[in-house]
Design a protein around this motif. Structure first.
Motif, PDB file in Angstrom:
ATOM      1  N   ALA A 183     -34.521   9.722   8.784  1.00 12.67           N
ATOM      2  CA  ALA A 183     -34.824  10.201  10.196  1.00 12.67           C
ATOM      3  C   ALA A 183     -33.454  10.935  10.855  1.00 12.67           C
ATOM      4  O   ALA A 183     -33.375  11.632  11.662  1.00 12.67           O
ATOM      5  CB  ALA A 183     -33.864   8.821  11.373  1.00 12.67           C
ATOM      6  N   GLY A 184     -32.077  10.875   9.933  1.00 11.91           N
ATOM      7  CA  GLY A 184     -30.825  11.115  10.123  1.00 11.91           C
ATOM      8  C   GLY A 184     -31.168  13.181  10.077  1.00 11.91           C
ATOM      9  O   GLY A 184     -30.837  13.959  10.441  1.00 11.91           O
ATOM     10  N   THR A 185     -31.659  12.616   8.979  1.00 15.79           N
ATOM     11  CA  THR A 185     -32.166  14.863   8.315  1.00 15.79           C
ATOM     12  C   THR A 185     -33.274  15.558   8.741  1.00 15.79           C
ATOM     13  O   THR A 185     -33.193  16.548   9.443  1.00 15.79           O
ATOM     14  CB  THR A 185     -31.957  14.721   6.315  1.00 15.79           C
ATOM     15  OG1 THR A 185     -33.098  13.587   6.562  1.00 15.79           O
ATOM     16  CG2 THR A 185     -30.719  14.206   5.563  1.00 15.79           C
ATOM     17  N   SER A 186     -33.911  14.155   9.154  1.00 18.49           N
ATOM     18  CA  SER A 186     -34.648  14.924   9.906  1.00 18.49           C
ATOM     19  C   SER A 186     -34.563  15.406  11.744  1.00 18.49           C
ATOM     20  O   SER A 186     -34.732  16.718  11.819  1.00 18.49           O
ATOM     21  CB  SER A 186     -35.901  14.395  10.163  1.00 18.49           C
ATOM     22  OG  SER A 186     -37.058  13.900   8.987  1.00 18.49           O
ATOM     23  N   GLY A 187     -33.778  14.900  12.317  1.00 14.79           N
ATOM     24  CA  GLY A 187     -33.357  15.055  13.548  1.00 14.79           C
ATOM     25  C   GLY A 187     -32.314  16.266  13.767  1.00 14.79           C
ATOM     26  O   GLY A 187     -32.665  16.849  14.288  1.00 14.79           O
ATOM     27  N   GLN A 188     -31.304  16.044  12.324  1.00 13.35           N
ATOM     28  CA  GLN A 188     -30.400  17.582  12.312  1.00 13.35           C
ATOM     29  C   GLN A 188     -31.408  18.728  11.872  1.00 13.35           C
ATOM     30  O   GLN A 188     -30.698  19.739  12.780  1.00 13.35           O
ATOM     31  CB  GLN A 188     -29.111  16.867  11.023  1.00 13.35           C
ATOM     32  CG  GLN A 188     -28.482  15.957  11.495  1.00 13.35           C
ATOM     33  CD  GLN A 188     -27.058  16.623  12.834  1.00 13.35           C
ATOM     34  OE1 GLN A 188     -26.548  17.098  12.007  1.00 13.35           O
ATOM     35  NE2 GLN A 188     -27.014  15.771  13.916  1.00 13.35           N
ATOM     36  N   LEU A 189     -32.380  18.043  10.910  1.00 14.33           N
ATOM     37  CA  LEU A 189     -32.764  19.502  11.031  1.00 14.33           C
ATOM     38  C   LEU A 189     -34.073  20.388  11.964  1.00 14.33           C
ATOM     39  O   LEU A 189     -34.970  21.336  11.146  1.00 14.33           O
ATOM     40  CB  LEU A 189     -33.620  19.992   9.275  1.00 14.33           C
ATOM     41  CG  LEU A 189     -32.028  19.807   8.589  1.00 14.33           C
ATOM     42  CD1 LEU A 189     -32.402  19.646   7.111  1.00 14.33           C
ATOM     43  CD2 LEU A 189     -31.329  20.950   8.338  1.00 14.33           C
ATOM     44  N   GLY A 190     -34.359  19.938  13.024  1.00 12.67           N
ATOM     45  CA  GLY A 190     -35.269  20.248  13.865  1.00 12.67           C
ATOM     46  C   GLY A 190     -36.570  19.699  13.718  1.00 12.67           C
ATOM     47  O   GLY A 190     -38.315  20.242  14.443  1.00 12.67           O
ATOM     48  N   HIS A 191     -37.153  18.162  13.224  1.00 13.19           N
ATOM     49  CA  HIS A 191     -38.349  17.980  13.408  1.00 13.19           C
ATOM     50  C   HIS A 191     -38.080  16.330  13.600  1.00 13.19           C
ATOM     51  O   HIS A 191     -37.937  15.780  13.078  1.00 13.19           O
ATOM     52  CB  HIS A 191     -38.709  17.462  11.687  1.00 13.19           C
ATOM     53  CG  HIS A 191     -38.330  18.602  10.784  1.00 13.19           C
ATOM     54  ND1 HIS A 191     -39.246  19.225  10.583  1.00 13.19           N
ATOM     55  CD2 HIS A 191     -37.290  18.740  10.027  1.00 13.19           C
ATOM     56  CE1 HIS A 191     -39.037  20.667   9.814  1.00 13.19           C
ATOM     57  NE2 HIS A 191     -38.254  20.791   9.570  1.00 13.19           N
ATOM     58  N   PRO A 192     -37.857  16.464  15.196  1.00 19.10           N
ATOM     59  CA  PRO A 192     -37.840  15.855  15.904  1.00 19.10           C
ATOM     60  C   PRO A 192     -39.726  14.071  15.638  1.00 19.10           C
ATOM     61  O   PRO A 192     -38.964  13.235  16.322  1.00 19.10           O
ATOM     62  CB  PRO A 192     -38.189  16.047  17.323  1.00 19.10           C
ATOM     63  CG  PRO A 192     -38.100  17.215  16.866  1.00 19.10           C
ATOM     64  CD  PRO A 192     -38.257  17.678  16.170  1.00 19.10           C
ATOM     65  N   GLU A 193     -40.659  14.903  15.569  1.00 18.85           N
ATOM     66  CA  GLU A 193     -40.659  13.620  15.551  1.00 18.85           C
ATOM     67  C   GLU A 193     -41.258  12.531  14.167  1.00 18.85           C
ATOM     68  O   GLU A 193     -41.016  11.410  13.865  1.00 18.85           O
ATOM     69  CB  GLU A 193     -42.784  13.888  15.228  1.00 18.85           C
ATOM     70  CG  GLU A 193     -43.789  13.643  15.775  1.00 18.85           C
ATOM     71  CD  GLU A 193     -45.259  14.079  16.012  1.00 18.85           C
ATOM     72  OE1 GLU A 193     -46.355  13.230  15.880  1.00 18.85           O
ATOM     73  OE2 GLU A 193     -45.309  15.171  15.691  1.00 18.85           O
ATOM     74  N   VAL A 194     -41.052  13.308  12.730  1.00 18.39           N
ATOM     75  CA  VAL A 194     -40.624  12.223  11.354  1.00 18.39           C
ATOM     76  C   VAL A 194     -39.122  11.572  11.963  1.00 18.39           C
ATOM     77  O   VAL A 194     -39.407  10.633  11.857  1.00 18.39           O
ATOM     78  CB  VAL A 194     -40.097  13.994  10.744  1.00 18.39           C
ATOM     79  CG1 VAL A 194     -39.448  12.830   8.983  1.00 18.39           C
ATOM     80  CG2 VAL A 194     -41.541  14.420  10.147  1.00 18.39           C
ATOM     81  N   ALA A 195     -37.906  12.457  13.092  1.00 16.33           N
ATOM     82  CA  ALA A 195     -37.278  11.390  13.247  1.00 16.33           C
ATOM     83  C   ALA A 195     -37.186  10.679  13.944  1.00 16.33           C
ATOM     84  O   ALA A 195     -36.775   9.052  13.633  1.00 16.33           O
ATOM     85  CB  ALA A 195     -35.634  12.437  13.866  1.00 16.33           C
ATOM     86  N   SER A 196     -38.348  10.481  14.893  1.00 16.77           N
ATOM     87  CA  SER A 196     -39.038   9.197  16.042  1.00 16.77           C
ATOM     88  C   SER A 196     -39.349   8.269  14.938  1.00 16.77           C
ATOM     89  O   SER A 196     -39.323   7.135  15.387  1.00 16.77           O
ATOM     90  CB  SER A 196     -39.182   9.859  16.919  1.00 16.77           C
ATOM     91  OG  SER A 196     -39.566   9.223  18.012  1.00 16.77           O
ATOM     92  N   ILE A 197     -40.647   8.559  14.580  1.00 20.55           N
ATOM     93  CA  ILE A 197     -40.990   7.420  13.436  1.00 20.55           C
ATOM     94  C   ILE A 197     -40.747   6.829  12.469  1.00 20.55           C
ATOM     95  O   ILE A 197     -40.177   5.170  12.353  1.00 20.55           O
ATOM     96  CB  ILE A 197     -42.677   8.165  12.986  1.00 20.55           C
ATOM     97  CG1 ILE A 197     -43.267   9.056  13.359  1.00 20.55           C
ATOM     98  CG2 ILE A 197     -42.496   6.925  11.792  1.00 20.55           C
ATOM     99  CD1 ILE A 197     -44.297   9.258  13.030  1.00 20.55           C
ATOM    100  N   CYS A 198     -39.449   7.781  11.806  1.00 24.74           N
ATOM    101  CA  CYS A 198     -38.698   7.164  10.631  1.00 24.74           C
ATOM    102  C   CYS A 198     -37.550   6.027  11.198  1.00 24.74           C
ATOM    103  O   CYS A 198     -37.276   4.643  10.984  1.00 24.74           O
ATOM    104  CB  CYS A 198     -37.434   7.732  10.026  1.00 24.74           C
ATOM    105  SG  CYS A 198     -38.839   8.798   8.903  1.00 24.74           S
ATOM    106  N   GLN A 199     -36.891   6.425  12.799  1.00 26.40           N
ATOM    107  CA  GLN A 199     -35.784   5.555  13.491  1.00 26.40           C
ATOM    108  C   GLN A 199     -37.088   4.455  13.789  1.00 26.40           C
ATOM    109  O   GLN A 199     -36.746   3.052  13.790  1.00 26.40           O
ATOM    110  CB  GLN A 199     -35.656   6.019  14.719  1.00 26.40           C
ATOM    111  CG  GLN A 199     -34.466   7.238  14.331  1.00 26.40           C
ATOM    112  CD  GLN A 199     -34.455   8.479  15.605  1.00 26.40           C
ATOM    113  OE1 GLN A 199     -34.779   8.106  17.010  1.00 26.40           O
ATOM    114  NE2 GLN A 199     -33.338   8.980  15.298  1.00 26.40           N
TER     115      GLN A 199
END
Length: 224
Positions: A183-199
């Motif tokens: 989630a952290g790396t996805s959010g930082q690198l512009g992949h918000p949907e992946v980050a949201s699901i992982c969170q």
């Protein structure tokens, strides 16, 4: 391979920095308190130490002083939720390259470390410590971010496999840890949907819920 020791009592903040460093090619070890950090530094001498200014009620800057007294030649970097001038001055006094605000920005951290710890740029630094608060306005080199995206994509199958395997094994803490990292790396690198699901997966796991449907959704989204 360059090695780093990341020290922070906040597991999410610690994994965020560790994950970014790993994407940048660093080998990383983590510690949640000062005694653990000292023990790790004694057995596996790091090239870089990144510590919160306050670690579980202890002084992260005193940790750096202790390491330097013990002969450490590592580069030091300090993080803080409120990097005031006082904190930055104290960080500079113990030899830290900089004091970065939390949550740490991916481009700033990796560009800063690259310019400070390797090659000719290590001799001619681009940023003074009092300027760190303005680094969000600096131009992050395109080739660095392209490389980060390549590393992110390459690491995705392994990250997903860790989440899926831990979910099948019913290991909630491992699911939460793996999902928070992604989630952290996805959010930082512009992949918000992946980050949201992982969170969401991580939050469920911390409550003892292993959300197989969310993991399947993540798999379909990533396409790994």
């Amino acid at each position: 391979m360059l090695t780093a020791l990341v020290v922070d009592a906040d597991a999410l903040a610690r994994r965020r920095v560790s994950g970014l460093l790993r994407l940048g090619g660093w080998q990383v070890r983590e510690a949640a308190d000062v005694p653990a950090a000292l023990a790790l530094a004694a057995t596996d001498v790091p090239d870089l130490v990144v510590t919160d200014a306050a670690v579980a009620g202890e002084d992260g800057l005193e940790l750096l002083r202790r390491l330097r007294r013990d002969g450490s030649e590592a580069h030091f970097l300090v993080t803080a939720w409120e990097p005031s001038e006082q904190v930055r001055s104290a960080a500079a006094a113990v030899g830290a390259l900089a004091c970065l605000g939390k949550p740490v920005d991916a481009g700033i951290l990796l560009d800063f470390l690259r310019s400070r710890t390797t090659g000719p740029a290590a001799q001619g630094t681009r940023y003074a410590i009092h300027e760190v608060g303005d680094l969000h306005d600096a131009d992050i080199e395109d080739d660095l971010m392209d490389r980060l995206q390549e590393l992110y994509v390459t690491a995705l199958p392994g990250r997903l496999a860790a989440i899926e395997t831990s979910t099948r094994q019913g290991d909630g803490p491992a699911v939460a840890a793996a999902a928070y990292t992604l989630a952290g790396t996805s959010g930082q690198l512009g992949h918000p949907e992946v980050a949201s699901i992982c969170q969401a997966i991580a939050a469920d796991a911390r409550r003892g819920i292993l959300a197989h449907d969310r993991v399947q959704h993540l798999h379909a989204l990533i396409g790994a």
